[in-house]
Design a protein around this motif. Structure first.
Motif, PDB file in Angstrom:
ATOM      1  N   SER A   3      74.849 -39.087  29.148  1.00 61.98           N
ATOM      2  CA  SER A   3      75.886 -40.006  29.609  1.00 61.98           C
ATOM      3  C   SER A   3      76.681 -39.350  30.740  1.00 61.98           C
ATOM      4  O   SER A   3      77.134 -38.208  30.620  1.00 61.98           O
ATOM      5  CB  SER A   3      76.827 -40.354  28.452  1.00 61.98           C
ATOM      6  N   THR A   4      76.854 -40.094  31.798  1.00 60.95           N
ATOM      7  CA  THR A   4      77.620 -39.588  32.937  1.00 60.95           C
ATOM      8  C   THR A   4      79.086 -39.414  32.561  1.00 60.95           C
ATOM      9  O   THR A   4      79.714 -38.419  32.934  1.00 60.95           O
ATOM     10  CB  THR A   4      77.483 -40.556  34.122  1.00 60.95           C
ATOM     11  N   TRP A   5      79.623 -40.377  31.831  1.00 61.02           N
ATOM     12  CA  TRP A   5      81.024 -40.286  31.429  1.00 61.02           C
ATOM     13  C   TRP A   5      81.254 -39.126  30.451  1.00 61.02           C
ATOM     14  O   TRP A   5      82.290 -38.460  30.508  1.00 61.02           O
ATOM     15  CB  TRP A   5      81.483 -41.606  30.808  1.00 61.02           C
TER      16      TRP A   5
ATOM     17  N   ASP B 226      79.926 -48.275  38.039  1.00 59.43           N
ATOM     18  CA  ASP B 226      79.584 -48.983  36.811  1.00 59.43           C
ATOM     19  C   ASP B 226      79.963 -50.459  36.897  1.00 59.43           C
ATOM     20  O   ASP B 226      79.202 -51.329  36.460  1.00 59.43           O
ATOM     21  CB  ASP B 226      80.266 -48.341  35.610  1.00 59.43           C
TER      22      ASP B 226
END
Length: 147
Positions: free
Chosen positions: A71-73, A132
């Protein structure tokens, strides 16, 4: 690799934002002059701050990959947490070695380095949010047939 690619795409914007913030602080809080030396210094400091943040994100991405998380976040959040912990430990070590009542050059240097990185972190977060939202909008509009 896709996670790091998203951050590398945002890196030029982070350098520009960091340089502008540094130069604005230098002009308004500092001497008020803006010459070629200050421009070069602002760009160099912004480049170093962005490179540091990217290195921490790379470490966080590697740690998350070991746990199977892609996950990028999550990478951005873990990297920010790691950076806060490292700055806190460094600050505690510097503060413990100082004499009472002496703020010290090392402390001001550490806090300045942490403060210069804040625009980079914010640029990455806003860039991810915009990306996003844009991809969600594109997916939503592709599902609706044209009239």
């Amino acid at each position: 690799m896709a996670i790091m690619r998203r951050f590398l795409v945002l890196a030029p914007a982070a350098v520009v934002v960091g340089a502008v913030v540094f130069l604005a602080l230098h002009v308004f809080a500092g001497s008020g002059q803006l010459g070629l030396l200050e421009l070069g210094l602002g760009l160099l400091i912004a480049l170093l701050a962005t490179a540091t943040v990217l290195a921490v994100i790379l470490v966080a991405t590697g740690l998350l990959r070991l746990a199977g998380i892609r996950s990028t976040w999550a990478a951005l959040g873990l990297a920010f947490g790691l950076a806060v912990v490292v700055v806190g430990i460094s600050y505690a070590g510097i503060a413990a070695s100082m004499q009472p009542g002496n703020p010290g050059f090392d402390t001001s240097l550490l806090l300045t380095a942490a403060g210069v990185q804040l625009p980079t972190w914010l640029t990455f977060a806003v860039g991810l949010l915009v990306g996003d939202l844009r991809s969600r909008t594109v997916r939503g509009s592709a599902a609706v047939p044209a009239t």
